[in-house]
Design a protein around this motif. Structure first.
Motif, PDB file in Angstrom:
ATOM      1  N   LEU A   6       0.830  -1.201   0.000  1.00  0.00           N
ATOM      2  CA  LEU A   6       0.000   0.000   0.000  1.00  0.00           C
ATOM      3  C   LEU A   6       0.869   1.256   0.000  1.00  0.00           C
ATOM      4  CD1 LEU A   6      -2.673   1.550   0.288  1.00  0.00           C
ATOM      5  CD2 LEU A   6      -2.442   1.286   2.777  1.00  0.00           C
ATOM      6  N   LEU A   7       1.907   1.275   0.837  1.00  0.00           N
ATOM      7  CA  LEU A   7       2.743   2.466   0.918  1.00  0.00           C
ATOM      8  C   LEU A   7       3.597   2.641  -0.333  1.00  0.00           C
ATOM      9  CD1 LEU A   7       3.791   2.516   4.669  1.00  0.00           C
ATOM     10  CD2 LEU A   7       1.898   3.683   3.540  1.00  0.00           C
ATOM     11  N   ALA A   8       3.945   1.528  -0.984  1.00  0.00           N
ATOM     12  CA  ALA A   8       4.640   1.647  -2.273  1.00  0.00           C
ATOM     13  C   ALA A   8       3.730   2.312  -3.298  1.00  0.00           C
ATOM     14  CB  ALA A   8       5.090   0.269  -2.757  1.00  0.00           C
ATOM     15  N   TRP A   9       2.448   1.940  -3.281  1.00  0.00           N
ATOM     16  CA  TRP A   9       1.467   2.588  -4.174  1.00  0.00           C
ATOM     17  C   TRP A   9       1.307   4.062  -3.796  1.00  0.00           C
ATOM     18  CZ3 TRP A   9      -3.037   5.123  -3.021  1.00  0.00           C
ATOM     19  CH2 TRP A   9      -3.867   5.454  -4.099  1.00  0.00           C
ATOM     20  N   ALA A  10       1.212   4.341  -2.491  1.00  0.00           N
ATOM     21  CA  ALA A  10       1.029   5.715  -2.027  1.00  0.00           C
ATOM     22  C   ALA A  10       2.223   6.591  -2.381  1.00  0.00           C
ATOM     23  CB  ALA A  10       0.814   5.726  -0.517  1.00  0.00           C
ATOM     24  N   ARG A  11       3.402   5.983  -2.467  1.00  0.00           N
ATOM     25  CA  ARG A  11       4.597   6.746  -2.838  1.00  0.00           C
ATOM     26  C   ARG A  11       4.441   7.372  -4.217  1.00  0.00           C
ATOM     27  NH1 ARG A  11      10.722   4.167  -3.181  1.00  0.00           N
ATOM     28  NH2 ARG A  11      11.838   6.138  -3.512  1.00  0.00           N
ATOM     29  N   GLY A  12       3.761   6.656  -5.132  1.00  0.00           N
ATOM     30  CA  GLY A  12       3.503   7.206  -6.456  1.00  0.00           C
ATOM     31  C   GLY A  12       2.316   8.153  -6.474  1.00  0.00           C
ATOM     32  N   ALA A  13       1.271   7.815  -5.714  1.00  0.00           N
ATOM     33  CA  ALA A  13       0.042   8.614  -5.741  1.00  0.00           C
ATOM     34  C   ALA A  13       0.158   9.897  -4.941  1.00  0.00           C
ATOM     35  CB  ALA A  13      -1.122   7.777  -5.208  1.00  0.00           C
ATOM     36  N   SER A  14       0.951   9.883  -3.877  1.00  0.00           N
ATOM     37  CA  SER A  14       1.098  11.057  -3.011  1.00  0.00           C
ATOM     38  C   SER A  14       2.543  11.116  -2.524  1.00  0.00           C
ATOM     39  CB  SER A  14       0.128  10.956  -1.822  1.00  0.00           C
ATOM     40  OG  SER A  14       0.225  12.096  -0.999  1.00  0.00           O
ATOM     41  N   PRO A  15       3.481  11.474  -3.411  1.00  0.00           N
ATOM     42  CA  PRO A  15       4.906  11.343  -3.096  1.00  0.00           C
ATOM     43  C   PRO A  15       5.376  12.183  -1.918  1.00  0.00           C
ATOM     44  CG  PRO A  15       4.570  12.538  -5.161  1.00  0.00           C
ATOM     45  CD  PRO A  15       3.260  11.964  -4.775  1.00  0.00           C
ATOM     46  N   GLU A  16       4.701  13.300  -1.603  1.00  0.00           N
ATOM     47  CA  GLU A  16       5.155  14.128  -0.482  1.00  0.00           C
ATOM     48  C   GLU A  16       4.752  13.561   0.870  1.00  0.00           C
ATOM     49  OE1 GLU A  16       3.407  15.477  -3.029  1.00  0.00           O
ATOM     50  OE2 GLU A  16       4.985  16.554  -4.100  1.00  0.00           O
ATOM     51  N   SER A  17       3.744  12.673   0.894  1.00  0.00           N
ATOM     52  CA  SER A  17       3.285  12.124   2.162  1.00  0.00           C
ATOM     53  C   SER A  17       4.391  11.310   2.833  1.00  0.00           C
ATOM     54  CB  SER A  17       2.058  11.230   1.951  1.00  0.00           C
ATOM     55  OG  SER A  17       0.989  11.962   1.410  1.00  0.00           O
ATOM     56  N   VAL A  18       4.546  11.503   4.144  1.00  0.00           N
ATOM     57  CA  VAL A  18       5.495  10.703   4.924  1.00  0.00           C
ATOM     58  C   VAL A  18       4.800   9.408   5.308  1.00  0.00           C
ATOM     59  CG1 VAL A  18       6.888  10.619   7.026  1.00  0.00           C
ATOM     60  CG2 VAL A  18       6.656  12.769   5.759  1.00  0.00           C
ATOM     61  N   ARG A  19       5.465   8.288   5.060  1.00  0.00           N
ATOM     62  CA  ARG A  19       4.827   6.979   5.215  1.00  0.00           C
ATOM     63  C   ARG A  19       5.413   6.233   6.417  1.00  0.00           C
ATOM     64  NH1 ARG A  19       5.493   8.721   0.325  1.00  0.00           N
ATOM     65  NH2 ARG A  19       7.674   8.069   0.248  1.00  0.00           N
ATOM     66  N   MET A  20       4.504   5.621   7.220  1.00  0.00           N
ATOM     67  CA  MET A  20       4.913   4.909   8.423  1.00  0.00           C
ATOM     68  C   MET A  20       4.168   3.585   8.517  1.00  0.00           C
ATOM     69  SD  MET A  20       4.859   8.150  11.096  1.00  0.00           S
ATOM     70  CE  MET A  20       5.124   7.084  12.511  1.00  0.00           C
ATOM     71  N   ILE A  21       4.825   2.594   9.135  1.00  0.00           N
ATOM     72  CA  ILE A  21       4.215   1.297   9.415  1.00  0.00           C
ATOM     73  C   ILE A  21       4.028   1.167  10.926  1.00  0.00           C
ATOM     74  CG2 ILE A  21       4.679  -1.190   9.531  1.00  0.00           C
ATOM     75  CD1 ILE A  21       3.776  -0.551   6.818  1.00  0.00           C
ATOM     76  N   LEU A  22       2.834   0.737  11.339  1.00  0.00           N
ATOM     77  CA  LEU A  22       2.535   0.459  12.742  1.00  0.00           C
ATOM     78  C   LEU A  22       1.879  -0.907  12.790  1.00  0.00           C
ATOM     79  CD1 LEU A  22       2.349   1.288  15.708  1.00  0.00           C
ATOM     80  CD2 LEU A  22       0.235   2.509  15.170  1.00  0.00           C
ATOM     81  N   THR A  23       2.590  -1.908  13.312  1.00  0.00           N
ATOM     82  CA  THR A  23       2.111  -3.278  13.175  1.00  0.00           C
ATOM     83  C   THR A  23       2.519  -4.137  14.358  1.00  0.00           C
ATOM     84  OG1 THR A  23       2.159  -5.239  11.754  1.00  0.00           O
ATOM     85  CG2 THR A  23       4.182  -3.943  11.885  1.00  0.00           C
ATOM     86  N   GLY A  24       1.765  -5.191  14.556  1.00  0.00           N
ATOM     87  CA  GLY A  24       2.115  -6.182  15.578  1.00  0.00           C
ATOM     88  C   GLY A  24       2.983  -7.290  15.032  1.00  0.00           C
TER      89      GLY A  24
END
Length: 384
Positions: free
Chosen positions: A69-87
């Motif tokens: 999802l974040l790889a896709w978001a990197r193209g769709a919204s490149p300025e957005s800072v991306r983070m993972i929060l997971t168990g």
């Protein structure tokens, strides 16, 4: 935050509604939060409700994991800072998320509120830095392009006139083809003649009037794209523009400068577009009307991308969107297009086809006050 500035929103993505509700409770009043239940909802939110300063995604979700999802978001919204929060904090997941999605932080559940708040504050700060850097780069780039085009207009007006004429064709072609980042193609057109600053005026006069050149003159003129490309290689973010200009004389069959094995669709698209519009402009300068010019281009088998010939033919009718007017020099306005050369004796001050900028108008009015020029001037005015 200024009262007129939109809030910097954060999007949380998870496939469990209870988790998303807990984020809302923890962060209420501290951040502007949106939530998306699963990857599909997140994609829709990013496209319709963005931009988001920060996107925080769970890792393990059905259909598409957080890294994807974040790889896709990197193209769709490149300025957005991306983070993972997971168990699911295994090393493979972390490496995959960082590599594929260019993830800023990788946090594990359970994550206490203070740790999460500090991470979000850092992420928003990073977002602001990236936005500020982009704006500075864009303003610097636009300023550099304007300086170069104004210098070309003042020093080599006929070269600038040609660049202005072809830029309209290139703009229409880019729109017709729905090309991404159309500014790159139009900028390549406007700067395509910048290498002509090093060429003698008598040579350029012959070229732009469609007159035959000697072998030595042809070789000298063929070198101007490489000069321009070398100059533009020093300006960040203009690499695609530089490559388009370098290949503006390259035929589709691979013949022509620069020397090398590129042919067909391996030639940069910007170079292929410039080739067809520059040759069409040369034919127009030689006295052929649009219909005869197109016929001549089609006779040159192997010279042009056949798809671009079709697009050029489609876009030529768009020139009817201008009105022809006669105005005095004092009444010239920005974005008017000259339909005649403006001369002082035998010297061309501004060439037919130039789109008037504030700088050019001021320069022309100053010259007119010192040495009267012929009036009125024929111009094309865009129909609004």
């Amino acid at each position: 935050m200024s009262p007129n500035k939109p809030p910097e929103k954060i999007l949380f993505v998870d496939d469990e509604a209870a988790v998303l509700d807990s984020f809302k409770r923890q962060l209420r009043g501290k951040f502007d939060i949106d939530t998306a239940l699963g990857p599909a909802a997140a994609q829709q939110a990013i496209q319709n409700d963005g931009p988001y300063a920060v996107i925080v995604s769970d890792m393990k979700m059905p259909g598409m994991n957080g890294a994807q999802l974040l790889a896709w978001a990197r193209g769709a919204s490149p300025e957005s800072v991306r983070m993972i929060l997971t168990g699911f904090a295994d090393m493979d997941s972390a490496v995959k998320a960082v590599n594929e999605g260019n993830v800023y932080r990788f946090l594990t559940k359970p994550c206490d509120a203070q740790t999460l708040i500090r991470a979000l504050i850092d992420a928003i700060r990073q977002y602001r830095l990236e936005i500020a850097e982009r704006q500075i780069l864009e303003q610097t780039l636009q300023g550099a392009i304007k300086v170069l085009t104004d210098m070309l207009a003042l020093v080599k007006p006929e070269a600038f006139g040609r660049a202005s004429r072809i830029s309209r064709h290139v703009r229409e072609i880019a729109a017709e083809m729905a090309l991404e980042q159309p500014w790159q193609y139009e900028t390549a057109a406007m700067l395509s003649q910048i290498g002509c600053l090093a060429l003698p005026d008598d040579l350029l006069y012959k070229v732009y009037k469609g007159k035959p050149l000697s072998r030595m003159e042809s070789e000298e003129f063929r070198g101007h794209p490489a000069m321009a490309a070398e100059l533009l290689d020093n300006i960040p973010r203009l690499e695609p523009v530089s490559q388009a200009i370098l290949y503006q004389e390259k035929q589709f069959d691979g013949y022509g400068p620069p020397e090398g094995g590129l042919a067909g669709h391996a030639i940069p698209l910007g170079g292929r577009i410039l080739k067809v519009v520059l040759d069409f402009d040369s034919l127009s300068a030689g006295g052929l009307n649009k219909a005869k010019g197109l016929v001549e281009l089609k006779k040159r088998h192997g010279w042009y991308d056949p798809d671009l010939l079709l697009v050029l033919e489609e876009t030529l009718g768009m020139e009817a969107k201008y009105n022809l007017r006669q105005v005095d020099i004092v009444d010239l306005e920005e974005n008017m297009i000259l339909s005649q050369d403006i001369c002082a004796g035998s010297r061309v001050l501004l060439a037919r086809g130039q789109q008037l900028s504030r700088t050019l108008i001021v320069s022309l009015r100053n010259y007119h006050r010192a040495q009267r020029l012929a009036e009125p001037v024929e111009v094309l005015v865009p129909i609004r």
